[in-house]
Design a protein around this motif. Structure first.
Motif, mmCIF file in Angstrom:
data_model
loop_
_atom_site.group_PDB
_atom_site.id
_atom_site.type_symbol
_atom_site.label_atom_id
_atom_site.label_comp_id
_atom_site.label_asym_id
_atom_site.label_seq_id
_atom_site.Cartn_x
_atom_site.Cartn_y
_atom_site.Cartn_z
ATOM 1 N N CYS A 139 4.940 -25.995 51.333
ATOM 2 C CA CYS A 139 5.464 -25.006 50.692
ATOM 3 C C CYS A 139 6.512 -24.323 51.939
ATOM 4 N N HIS A 140 7.563 -24.286 51.939
ATOM 5 C CA HIS A 140 8.553 -23.185 52.844
ATOM 6 C C HIS A 140 8.512 -21.874 52.742
ATOM 7 N N VAL A 141 7.655 -21.292 51.723
ATOM 8 C CA VAL A 141 7.711 -19.775 51.482
ATOM 9 C C VAL A 141 6.188 -19.194 51.697
ATOM 10 N N ALA A 142 6.465 -18.021 52.838
ATOM 11 C CA ALA A 142 5.233 -17.724 53.449
ATOM 12 C C ALA A 142 4.224 -17.318 52.490
ATOM 13 N N PRO A 143 2.794 -17.618 52.811
ATOM 14 C CA PRO A 143 1.805 -17.192 51.677
ATOM 15 C C PRO A 143 1.760 -15.529 51.248
ATOM 16 N N ASN A 144 2.180 -14.687 52.402
ATOM 17 C CA ASN A 144 2.106 -13.160 52.082
ATOM 18 C C ASN A 144 3.313 -12.753 51.306
ATOM 19 N N GLN A 145 4.225 -13.764 51.103
ATOM 20 C CA GLN A 145 5.408 -13.374 50.196
ATOM 21 C C GLN A 145 5.234 -13.909 48.643
ATOM 22 N N LEU A 146 4.114 -14.457 48.560
ATOM 23 C CA LEU A 146 3.679 -15.150 47.217
ATOM 24 C C LEU A 146 2.570 -14.532 46.655
ATOM 25 N N ASP A 147 1.567 -13.841 47.453
ATOM 26 C CA ASP A 147 0.153 -13.472 46.921
ATOM 27 C C ASP A 147 0.498 -12.245 46.055
ATOM 28 N N GLY A 148 1.551 -11.685 46.102
ATOM 29 C CA GLY A 148 1.824 -10.439 45.078
ATOM 30 C C GLY A 148 1.938 -11.039 43.635
ATOM 31 N N LEU A 149 2.181 -12.280 43.675
ATOM 32 C CA LEU A 149 2.193 -12.854 42.164
ATOM 33 C C LEU A 149 1.001 -13.105 41.760
ATOM 34 N N LEU A 150 -0.108 -13.049 42.248
ATOM 35 C CA LEU A 150 -1.534 -13.427 42.076
ATOM 36 C C LEU A 150 -1.948 -12.304 41.156
ATOM 37 N N TRP A 151 -2.958 -12.486 40.255
ATOM 38 C CA TRP A 151 -3.774 -11.512 39.649
ATOM 39 C C TRP A 151 -5.059 -11.827 39.933
ATOM 40 N N THR A 152 -5.859 -10.646 40.102
ATOM 41 C CA THR A 152 -7.330 -10.788 40.196
ATOM 42 C C THR A 152 -8.129 -9.682 39.388
ATOM 43 N N ASP A 153 -9.622 -10.118 39.208
ATOM 44 C CA ASP A 153 -10.133 -8.918 38.497
ATOM 45 C C ASP A 153 -10.574 -7.890 39.568
ATOM 46 N N SER A 154 -11.370 -6.838 38.931
ATOM 47 C CA SER A 154 -11.692 -5.775 39.971
ATOM 48 C C SER A 154 -12.823 -5.752 40.402
ATOM 49 N N LEU A 155 -13.720 -6.878 40.356
ATOM 50 C CA LEU A 155 -15.179 -6.910 40.665
ATOM 51 C C LEU A 155 -15.288 -7.007 42.224
ATOM 52 N N VAL A 156 -15.217 -6.325 43.085
ATOM 53 C CA VAL A 156 -15.358 -5.990 44.309
ATOM 54 C C VAL A 156 -16.552 -5.282 44.716
ATOM 55 N N HIS A 157 -17.091 -4.228 44.052
ATOM 56 C CA HIS A 157 -18.377 -3.649 44.380
ATOM 57 C C HIS A 157 -18.343 -2.483 45.033
ATOM 58 N N ASP A 158 -16.975 -2.334 45.665
ATOM 59 C CA ASP A 158 -17.117 -1.136 46.651
ATOM 60 C C ASP A 158 -15.555 -0.701 46.969
ATOM 61 N N ALA A 159 -15.387 0.698 47.076
ATOM 62 C CA ALA A 159 -14.069 1.001 47.282
ATOM 63 C C ALA A 159 -13.204 0.527 48.218
ATOM 64 N N ALA A 160 -13.862 0.366 49.453
ATOM 65 C CA ALA A 160 -13.041 -0.044 50.598
ATOM 66 C C ALA A 160 -12.513 -1.487 50.190
ATOM 67 N N ALA A 161 -13.191 -2.322 49.418
ATOM 68 C CA ALA A 161 -12.637 -3.696 49.186
ATOM 69 C C ALA A 161 -11.750 -3.459 48.236
ATOM 70 N N LEU A 162 -12.023 -2.547 47.311
ATOM 71 C CA LEU A 162 -10.697 -2.326 46.177
ATOM 72 C C LEU A 162 -9.560 -1.888 46.823
ATOM 73 N N GLU A 163 -9.559 -0.912 47.790
ATOM 74 C CA GLU A 163 -8.436 -0.640 48.431
ATOM 75 C C GLU A 163 -7.399 -1.726 49.139
ATOM 76 N N LEU A 164 -8.570 -2.666 49.824
ATOM 77 C CA LEU A 164 -7.804 -3.977 50.385
ATOM 78 C C LEU A 164 -7.311 -4.941 49.538
ATOM 79 N N LEU A 165 -7.809 -4.862 48.193
ATOM 80 C CA LEU A 165 -7.189 -5.758 47.231
ATOM 81 C C LEU A 165 -6.053 -5.060 46.597
ATOM 82 N N ILE A 166 -5.956 -3.872 46.483
ATOM 83 C CA ILE A 166 -4.781 -3.273 46.108
ATOM 84 C C ILE A 166 -3.527 -3.656 47.063
ATOM 85 N N SER A 167 -3.716 -3.586 48.241
ATOM 86 C CA SER A 167 -2.833 -3.619 49.203
ATOM 87 C C SER A 167 -2.295 -5.113 49.315
#
Length: 228
Positions: A139-167
């Motif tokens: 793939c010639h597209v950088a991963p960080n240009q594609l990861d906004g296409l991903l979906w995840t659930d919210s099960l991270v157990h902590d607010a700091a992890a949720l903030e990182l996931l949002i970013s």
């Protein structure tokens, strides 16, 4: 319903997806790999094509984690460390395996907030840039240009992890995760989302249910009986 299992051929899987879709199913659970085949393997491309065509979601849950030659046996580490690592590996396979370029409308939702991927996102992107001979083979597209296409659930157990996931994936691509009925699920479902201070009331509403409506391409009005 898990549709990627080694005992079924890919033609049967795609037929089963179409059959279940005709019954109203809008998504399917798959594992993070099948034997030695990661999610970028070409054997799965016909399945992805059908799922993209039908606009159904593939929910990826880690399974059959590597035990690191036995060093993960203590302290419940296969579930605490192995599962997040397995999910990150699955995400990297999808991103660097060109899957989201070939199937741009395909929606993957990864369990447990994407596992450890959000914290290694920068490392993965850096590796793709400095060692394209090893990381940019497919793939010639950088991963960080594609990861906004991903979906995840919210099960991270902590607010700091949720903030990182949002970013990483954006707050509009996170849906409520429970992991019910397993012990690593939230004891109070939605508590981390509800107590995350930077969220507006609309943000909370989106993560608790509206994002899932969008992800699954549902008509909200079909989810309740107006006469109730």
């Amino acid at each position: 319903m898990n549709i990627i299992m080694p005992r079924f051929g890919i033609k049967r899987k795609t037929t089963e997806v179409r059959r279940c879709y005709s019954l109203g199913m809008k998504g399917f659970e798959i594992g993070s790999h099948v034997g030695d085949k990661s999610l970028d393997h070409s054997d799965f491309w016909p399945l992805y094509k059908v799922c993209e065509e039908l606009s159904v979601v593939l929910f990826v849950h880690p399974w059959d984690m590597h035990m690191w030659d036995g060093r993960l046996q203590k302290y419940w580490m296969p579930w605490l460390v192995g599962m997040p690592s397995e999910t990150a590996q699955a995400i990297c396979s999808v991103l660097m395996g060109n899957i989201l370029v070939m199937f741009p409308k395909l929606r993957f939702c990864f369990a447990h907030g994407g596992g450890s991927y959000p914290i290694i996102r920068g490392r993965v992107s850096h590796g793709w840039n400095v060692r394209p001979d090893l990381c940019a083979m497919d793939c010639h597209v950088a991963p960080n240009q594609l990861d906004g296409l991903l979906w995840t659930d919210s099960l991270v157990h902590d607010a700091a992890a949720l903030e990182l996931l949002i970013s990483t994936v954006g707050k509009n691509h996170i849906v409520l995760g429970t992991d019910y009925p397993f012990p690593l699920g939230e004891l109070e479902v939605g508590k981390v989302v509800e107590e995350y201070q930077p969220f507006s009331a609309l943000d909370r509403e989106n993560l608790l249910w509206k994002n899932a409506i969008q992800m699954l391409d549902l008509d909200e009005n079909t989810l309740f009986d107006k006469s109730f």
